[in-house]
Scaffold this motif. Sequence first.
Motif, PDB file in Angstrom:
ATOM      1  N   MET A 123      -2.908  -7.673  -1.768  1.00  0.00           N
ATOM      2  CA  MET A 123      -3.154  -8.789  -2.682  1.00  0.00           C
ATOM      3  C   MET A 123      -2.513 -10.102  -2.232  1.00  0.00           C
ATOM      4  SD  MET A 123      -3.640  -7.088  -6.399  1.00  0.00           S
ATOM      5  CE  MET A 123      -4.180  -8.626  -7.085  1.00  0.00           C
ATOM      6  N   VAL A 124      -1.977 -10.133  -1.010  1.00  0.00           N
ATOM      7  CA  VAL A 124      -1.560 -11.423  -0.436  1.00  0.00           C
ATOM      8  C   VAL A 124      -2.786 -12.198   0.062  1.00  0.00           C
ATOM      9  CG1 VAL A 124       0.710 -10.559   0.248  1.00  0.00           C
ATOM     10  CG2 VAL A 124      -1.156 -10.556   1.917  1.00  0.00           C
ATOM     11  N   PHE A 125      -3.964 -11.545   0.085  1.00  0.00           N
ATOM     12  CA  PHE A 125      -5.182 -12.230   0.548  1.00  0.00           C
ATOM     13  C   PHE A 125      -6.046 -12.656  -0.645  1.00  0.00           C
ATOM     14  CE2 PHE A 125      -3.950  -9.431   4.111  1.00  0.00           C
ATOM     15  CZ  PHE A 125      -3.739 -10.423   5.062  1.00  0.00           C
ATOM     16  N   ASP A 126      -6.958 -13.616  -0.369  1.00  0.00           N
ATOM     17  CA  ASP A 126      -7.761 -14.141  -1.479  1.00  0.00           C
ATOM     18  C   ASP A 126      -9.038 -13.349  -1.729  1.00  0.00           C
ATOM     19  OD1 ASP A 126      -9.433 -14.953   0.576  1.00  0.00           O
ATOM     20  OD2 ASP A 126      -9.094 -17.105   0.292  1.00  0.00           O
ATOM     21  N   GLY A 127      -9.404 -12.477  -0.775  1.00  0.00           N
ATOM     22  CA  GLY A 127     -10.566 -11.625  -0.999  1.00  0.00           C
ATOM     23  C   GLY A 127     -11.887 -12.254  -0.577  1.00  0.00           C
ATOM     24  N   GLU A 128     -11.852 -13.433   0.007  1.00  0.00           N
ATOM     25  CA  GLU A 128     -13.105 -14.088   0.395  1.00  0.00           C
ATOM     26  C   GLU A 128     -13.589 -13.656   1.774  1.00  0.00           C
ATOM     27  OE1 GLU A 128     -15.004 -15.874  -1.695  1.00  0.00           O
ATOM     28  OE2 GLU A 128     -13.467 -15.151  -3.073  1.00  0.00           O
ATOM     29  N   ASP A 129     -12.757 -12.926   2.516  1.00  0.00           N
ATOM     30  CA  ASP A 129     -13.137 -12.411   3.838  1.00  0.00           C
ATOM     31  C   ASP A 129     -13.232 -10.888   3.735  1.00  0.00           C
ATOM     32  OD1 ASP A 129     -13.650 -12.329   6.548  1.00  0.00           O
ATOM     33  OD2 ASP A 129     -11.962 -13.613   7.097  1.00  0.00           O
ATOM     34  N   THR A 130     -13.093 -10.185   4.843  1.00  0.00           N
ATOM     35  CA  THR A 130     -13.105  -8.726   4.812  1.00  0.00           C
ATOM     36  C   THR A 130     -12.282  -8.201   5.985  1.00  0.00           C
ATOM     37  OG1 THR A 130     -14.539  -6.771   4.623  1.00  0.00           O
ATOM     38  CG2 THR A 130     -15.200  -8.440   6.224  1.00  0.00           C
ATOM     39  N   PRO A 137      -4.847 -15.234   7.795  1.00  0.00           N
ATOM     40  CA  PRO A 137      -3.980 -16.081   6.954  1.00  0.00           C
ATOM     41  C   PRO A 137      -3.968 -15.602   5.497  1.00  0.00           C
ATOM     42  CG  PRO A 137      -5.946 -17.267   7.663  1.00  0.00           C
ATOM     43  CD  PRO A 137      -6.014 -15.946   8.322  1.00  0.00           C
ATOM     44  N   PRO A 138      -2.790 -15.318   4.954  1.00  0.00           N
ATOM     45  CA  PRO A 138      -2.732 -14.911   3.546  1.00  0.00           C
ATOM     46  C   PRO A 138      -2.952 -16.093   2.610  1.00  0.00           C
ATOM     47  CG  PRO A 138      -0.536 -14.851   4.537  1.00  0.00           C
ATOM     48  CD  PRO A 138      -1.481 -15.276   5.609  1.00  0.00           C
ATOM     49  N   ARG A 139      -3.561 -15.817   1.490  1.00  0.00           N
ATOM     50  CA  ARG A 139      -3.739 -16.860   0.458  1.00  0.00           C
ATOM     51  C   ARG A 139      -3.915 -16.153  -0.890  1.00  0.00           C
ATOM     52  NH1 ARG A 139      -7.052 -20.674  -2.196  1.00  0.00           N
ATOM     53  NH2 ARG A 139      -8.888 -19.360  -2.009  1.00  0.00           N
ATOM     54  N   PRO A 140      -2.797 -15.754  -1.501  1.00  0.00           N
ATOM     55  CA  PRO A 140      -2.906 -14.981  -2.745  1.00  0.00           C
ATOM     56  C   PRO A 140      -3.468 -15.810  -3.886  1.00  0.00           C
ATOM     57  CG  PRO A 140      -0.599 -15.509  -2.252  1.00  0.00           C
ATOM     58  CD  PRO A 140      -1.408 -15.981  -1.082  1.00  0.00           C
ATOM     59  N   VAL A 141      -4.216 -15.142  -4.759  1.00  0.00           N
ATOM     60  CA  VAL A 141      -4.790 -15.851  -5.909  1.00  0.00           C
ATOM     61  C   VAL A 141      -4.198 -15.359  -7.229  1.00  0.00           C
ATOM     62  CG1 VAL A 141      -6.943 -16.423  -4.725  1.00  0.00           C
ATOM     63  CG2 VAL A 141      -6.769 -14.260  -5.974  1.00  0.00           C
ATOM     64  N   SER A 142      -3.200 -14.493  -7.154  1.00  0.00           N
ATOM     65  CA  SER A 142      -2.548 -14.020  -8.384  1.00  0.00           C
ATOM     66  C   SER A 142      -1.045 -14.280  -8.275  1.00  0.00           C
ATOM     67  CB  SER A 142      -2.777 -12.514  -8.569  1.00  0.00           C
ATOM     68  OG  SER A 142      -2.143 -11.795  -7.535  1.00  0.00           O
TER      69      SER A 142
END
Length: 313
Positions: A123-130, A137-142
Amino acid sequence: MALLVNLDLVRILVTGASGQLGPYLLRVLQGEPHIVTAWSGNWEGELFGTPMRPVDLASPGAVEAAFTRADPEVVIHAGAVASPGVVDQDPDRAWTVNVQGTDRLAGLCESRRCRLLYVSTDMVFDGEDTAYDEDSPPRPVSAYGRSKLAAEPLVLGRSDLEALVVRVSLMFGPSLNGRPRFFDQLVEAIRQGRPFTLFNDEWRSPLSLDAAARALAALASQAPGSWRELGSRGVLHIGGAERMTRHEMGVRIAGHLGCDSPRLAAGSRLAHESPEPRPRDLSLDSRAWRTAFPDLPWPSLEEALGEMLPPGR
Ligand SMILES: NC(=O)c1ccc[n+]([C@@H]2O[C@H](COP(=O)([O-])OP(=O)(O)OC[C@H]3O[C@@H](n4cnc5c(N)ncnc54)[C@H](OP(=O)(O)O)[C@@H]3O)[C@@H](O)[C@H]2O)c1
């Protein structure tokens, strides 16, 4: 490069030992020649022959005193406010535990020459990739993801600390601490033929709790210095062998249980009300881990279920 497990006796401290992952770790470590100390937040009792010691990670004095008593050589740091919903209810408390608590533990490890395995999250990632790898690059959204990510440099930035950040995928398996969680509720609903909604637009690379515990225990058993060769810049991804949606996961669990017509509705994460967006795809690329540990279990969903749930209702 396959790494060999060091079979020497090691003093291991497990934080978060009373959560979902912790008891699986204690079960694996019970079969190894190590001296294990287990910390919970509040939970009291014993699991897999290991007494639990409640130690609040937000309390500097309690952490230092208990650390001194345990005198560990390796810490597997799984303790955290680990539910995004709970973090949203009290983000300040979660930050104190997840970030400041981890920083404090890292400082103790550094000053006492103890190695630190920090359990982080997809969950350090934003989920827009795979298929995120260690260099994505991490980009958390929570708030939860932000707190877990914020602790990573506090662990890795210490020049005298040997540390590894292990980002783990969504884990699944029956609760071993007597507190049923999402997986237990899903299995019970399937067995009882009750309706249950699962997102069909949220992809994960789910990993069984047992496989995660075996991987972390193997890492903790490595000889000093060997983590340097793993992953990228101190980060290693450990995910499951397959990418699937939560709905597919439910349908396959139902198939494993022999339930022909499960009442599993496909829902959309976009229709789910939550204070923050739910990441679409958090699947991890686990090639670095698999290259280093090709002999560790990496089960398909059905293989993992076969170990944990007897087929039939
Ligand atoms: N579950 C997943 O799918 C998943 C996926 C990726 C990464 N992770 C990471 O894996 C680790 C373990 O997750 P989990 O699912 O086992 O979490 P969990 O079931 O929510 O358990 C959290 C653990 O942390 C302890 N804890 C909570 N607040 C604490 C505090 N203030 N001081 C000391 N200990 C405290 C809890 O103790 P009590 O039982 O006493 O409250 C419990 O042992 C976490 O670091 C999480 O971020 C989890």
